[in-house]
Design a protein around this motif. Structure first.
Motif, mmCIF file in Angstrom:
data_model
loop_
_atom_site.group_PDB
_atom_site.id
_atom_site.type_symbol
_atom_site.label_atom_id
_atom_site.label_comp_id
_atom_site.label_asym_id
_atom_site.label_seq_id
_atom_site.Cartn_x
_atom_site.Cartn_y
_atom_site.Cartn_z
ATOM 1 N N VAL A 1 -1.372 -0.786 2.746
ATOM 2 C CA VAL A 1 -1.393 -2.101 1.879
ATOM 3 C C VAL A 1 -0.340 -2.091 0.932
ATOM 4 O O VAL A 1 0.359 -1.046 0.643
ATOM 5 C CB VAL A 1 -2.729 -2.235 0.952
ATOM 6 C CG1 VAL A 1 -3.824 -2.287 1.721
ATOM 7 C CG2 VAL A 1 -2.824 -1.023 0.059
ATOM 8 N N THR A 2 0.246 -3.108 0.542
ATOM 9 C CA THR A 2 1.233 -3.579 -0.389
ATOM 10 C C THR A 2 0.633 -4.098 -1.560
ATOM 11 O O THR A 2 -0.345 -5.057 -1.440
ATOM 12 C CB THR A 2 2.344 -4.509 0.249
ATOM 13 O OG1 THR A 2 2.807 -3.823 1.533
ATOM 14 C CG2 THR A 2 3.329 -4.774 -0.904
ATOM 15 N N LEU A 3 0.993 -3.647 -2.772
ATOM 16 C CA LEU A 3 0.286 -3.940 -3.935
ATOM 17 C C LEU A 3 1.144 -5.054 -4.774
ATOM 18 O O LEU A 3 2.308 -4.912 -4.892
ATOM 19 C CB LEU A 3 -0.054 -2.809 -4.705
ATOM 20 C CG LEU A 3 -0.864 -1.892 -4.128
ATOM 21 C CD1 LEU A 3 -1.280 -0.480 -4.644
ATOM 22 C CD2 LEU A 3 -2.154 -2.262 -3.790
ATOM 23 N N ARG A 4 0.510 -5.856 -5.556
ATOM 24 C CA ARG A 4 1.389 -6.674 -6.251
ATOM 25 C C ARG A 4 0.196 -6.850 -7.520
ATOM 26 O O ARG A 4 -0.736 -7.247 -7.524
ATOM 27 C CB ARG A 4 1.588 -8.069 -5.739
ATOM 28 C CG ARG A 4 2.602 -8.945 -6.661
ATOM 29 C CD ARG A 4 2.820 -10.273 -6.046
ATOM 30 N NE ARG A 4 1.518 -11.188 -5.957
ATOM 31 C CZ ARG A 4 1.230 -11.560 -4.773
ATOM 32 N NH1 ARG A 4 1.980 -11.534 -3.641
ATOM 33 N NH2 ARG A 4 0.127 -12.198 -4.771
ATOM 34 N N ASP A 5 0.779 -6.405 -8.741
ATOM 35 C CA ASP A 5 -0.011 -6.644 -10.031
ATOM 36 C C ASP A 5 -1.426 -5.964 -9.859
ATOM 37 O O ASP A 5 -2.345 -6.243 -10.376
ATOM 38 C CB ASP A 5 -0.141 -7.995 -10.387
ATOM 39 C CG ASP A 5 1.119 -8.521 -10.597
ATOM 40 O OD1 ASP A 5 2.140 -7.851 -11.241
ATOM 41 O OD2 ASP A 5 1.350 -9.839 -10.726
ATOM 42 N N GLY A 6 -1.545 -4.544 -9.237
ATOM 43 C CA GLY A 6 -2.507 -4.039 -8.867
ATOM 44 C C GLY A 6 -3.573 -4.516 -7.906
ATOM 45 O O GLY A 6 -4.628 -4.187 -7.858
ATOM 46 N N LYS A 7 -3.338 -5.515 -7.110
ATOM 47 C CA LYS A 7 -3.972 -6.129 -6.282
ATOM 48 C C LYS A 7 -3.189 -6.003 -4.820
ATOM 49 O O LYS A 7 -2.210 -5.741 -4.514
ATOM 50 C CB LYS A 7 -4.211 -7.748 -6.220
ATOM 51 C CG LYS A 7 -5.003 -8.040 -7.771
ATOM 52 C CD LYS A 7 -6.313 -7.883 -7.639
ATOM 53 C CE LYS A 7 -6.838 -8.141 -9.094
ATOM 54 N NZ LYS A 7 -8.274 -8.152 -9.224
ATOM 55 N N ILE A 8 -4.033 -6.348 -3.683
ATOM 56 C CA ILE A 8 -3.784 -6.107 -2.446
ATOM 57 C C ILE A 8 -3.124 -7.464 -1.877
ATOM 58 O O ILE A 8 -3.619 -8.421 -2.262
ATOM 59 C CB ILE A 8 -4.866 -5.674 -1.259
ATOM 60 C CG1 ILE A 8 -5.441 -4.353 -1.623
ATOM 61 C CG2 ILE A 8 -4.395 -6.118 0.049
ATOM 62 C CD1 ILE A 8 -6.949 -4.012 -0.857
ATOM 63 N N SER A 9 -1.586 -7.393 -1.735
ATOM 64 C CA SER A 9 -1.150 -8.581 -1.292
ATOM 65 C C SER A 9 -1.059 -8.617 0.170
ATOM 66 O O SER A 9 -1.006 -9.812 0.849
ATOM 67 C CB SER A 9 0.094 -8.772 -2.141
ATOM 68 O OG SER A 9 1.100 -7.771 -1.678
ATOM 69 N N GLN A 10 -0.524 -7.440 0.796
ATOM 70 C CA GLN A 10 -0.653 -7.636 2.214
ATOM 71 C C GLN A 10 -1.317 -6.170 2.752
ATOM 72 O O GLN A 10 -1.375 -5.197 1.981
ATOM 73 C CB GLN A 10 0.842 -7.433 2.639
ATOM 74 C CG GLN A 10 1.697 -8.713 2.436
ATOM 75 C CD GLN A 10 3.185 -8.476 2.772
ATOM 76 O OE1 GLN A 10 3.436 -7.328 2.848
ATOM 77 N NE2 GLN A 10 3.336 -9.642 2.997
ATOM 78 N N GLN A 11 -2.105 -6.463 3.887
ATOM 79 C CA GLN A 11 -2.639 -5.222 4.512
ATOM 80 C C GLN A 11 -2.861 -5.338 5.845
ATOM 81 O O GLN A 11 -2.689 -6.445 6.492
ATOM 82 C CB GLN A 11 -4.239 -5.404 4.244
ATOM 83 C CG GLN A 11 -4.884 -4.121 4.686
ATOM 84 C CD GLN A 11 -6.284 -4.197 4.058
ATOM 85 O OE1 GLN A 11 -6.711 -5.129 3.365
ATOM 86 N NE2 GLN A 11 -7.391 -3.133 4.590
ATOM 87 N N ILE A 12 -2.187 -4.237 6.571
ATOM 88 C CA ILE A 12 -2.619 -3.932 8.193
ATOM 89 C C ILE A 12 -3.545 -2.931 8.192
ATOM 90 O O ILE A 12 -3.438 -1.970 7.782
ATOM 91 C CB ILE A 12 -1.286 -3.172 8.691
ATOM 92 C CG1 ILE A 12 -0.073 -4.203 8.410
ATOM 93 C CG2 ILE A 12 -1.182 -2.887 10.194
ATOM 94 C CD1 ILE A 12 1.374 -3.826 8.603
ATOM 95 N N MET A 13 -4.491 -3.424 9.036
ATOM 96 C CA MET A 13 -5.845 -2.520 9.482
ATOM 97 C C MET A 13 -5.696 -2.237 10.739
ATOM 98 O O MET A 13 -5.784 -2.986 11.479
ATOM 99 C CB MET A 13 -7.060 -3.134 8.624
ATOM 100 C CG MET A 13 -8.278 -2.538 8.941
ATOM 101 S SD MET A 13 -9.753 -3.420 8.946
ATOM 102 C CE MET A 13 -9.559 -3.666 6.963
ATOM 103 N N ILE A 14 -5.944 -0.904 11.133
ATOM 104 C CA ILE A 14 -6.078 -0.688 12.522
ATOM 105 C C ILE A 14 -7.374 -0.039 12.604
ATOM 106 O O ILE A 14 -7.786 1.160 11.833
ATOM 107 C CB ILE A 14 -4.955 0.369 12.903
ATOM 108 C CG1 ILE A 14 -3.516 -0.204 12.851
ATOM 109 C CG2 ILE A 14 -5.178 0.874 14.347
ATOM 110 C CD1 ILE A 14 -2.381 0.566 13.060
#
Length: 121
Positions: A103-116
């Protein structure tokens, strides 16, 4: 003079969200405009399932958490604005699912996620 810090990612909330009975806590960790890309046997790398925004992610999580299964956070590593975690799931009939997320975080929140995801077959 103080230094500005951005909110950190709450791994305890992640654990409670993943291992909980409803998706609400987990959903609270996503930014409103988050993007989630899922790769599994049905959505292969060249054509992943892409969900845009918290509403689409909520639909998926509501489906997942309506199933008779358990979820466990196996580990999480956070470094700066990135995090990675492993989740294991088991249906009551013994079928297991393993999920790895970056995941990529922005302000402590998930902004992007790749789930396999990998499933017992």
């Amino acid at each position: 003079m103080g230094t500005a810090t951005s909110p950190s990612f709450d791994t305890e909330t992640l654990r409670r969200g993943i291992e909980g009975q409803t998706p609400d806590t987990l959903l609270s960790l996503y930014a409103d405009d988050a993007e989630l890309r899922v790769v599994n046997r049905n959505a292969q790398p060249s054509h992943p399932k892409v969900l845009h925004g918290r509403n689409e992610i909520a639909e998926m999580l509501n489906d997942v958490y309506s199933r008779d299964m358990t979820h466990k956070l196996e580990g999480c590593v956070v470094q700066g604005d990135r995090a990675a975690y492993s989740e294991s799931c088991e249906y009551t009939d013994g079928v297991r699912v393993l999920s790895e997320s970056m995941v990529t975080l922005r302000d402590g929140k998930i902004s992007q996620q790749i789930m396999i995801e990998a499933w017992d077959e």
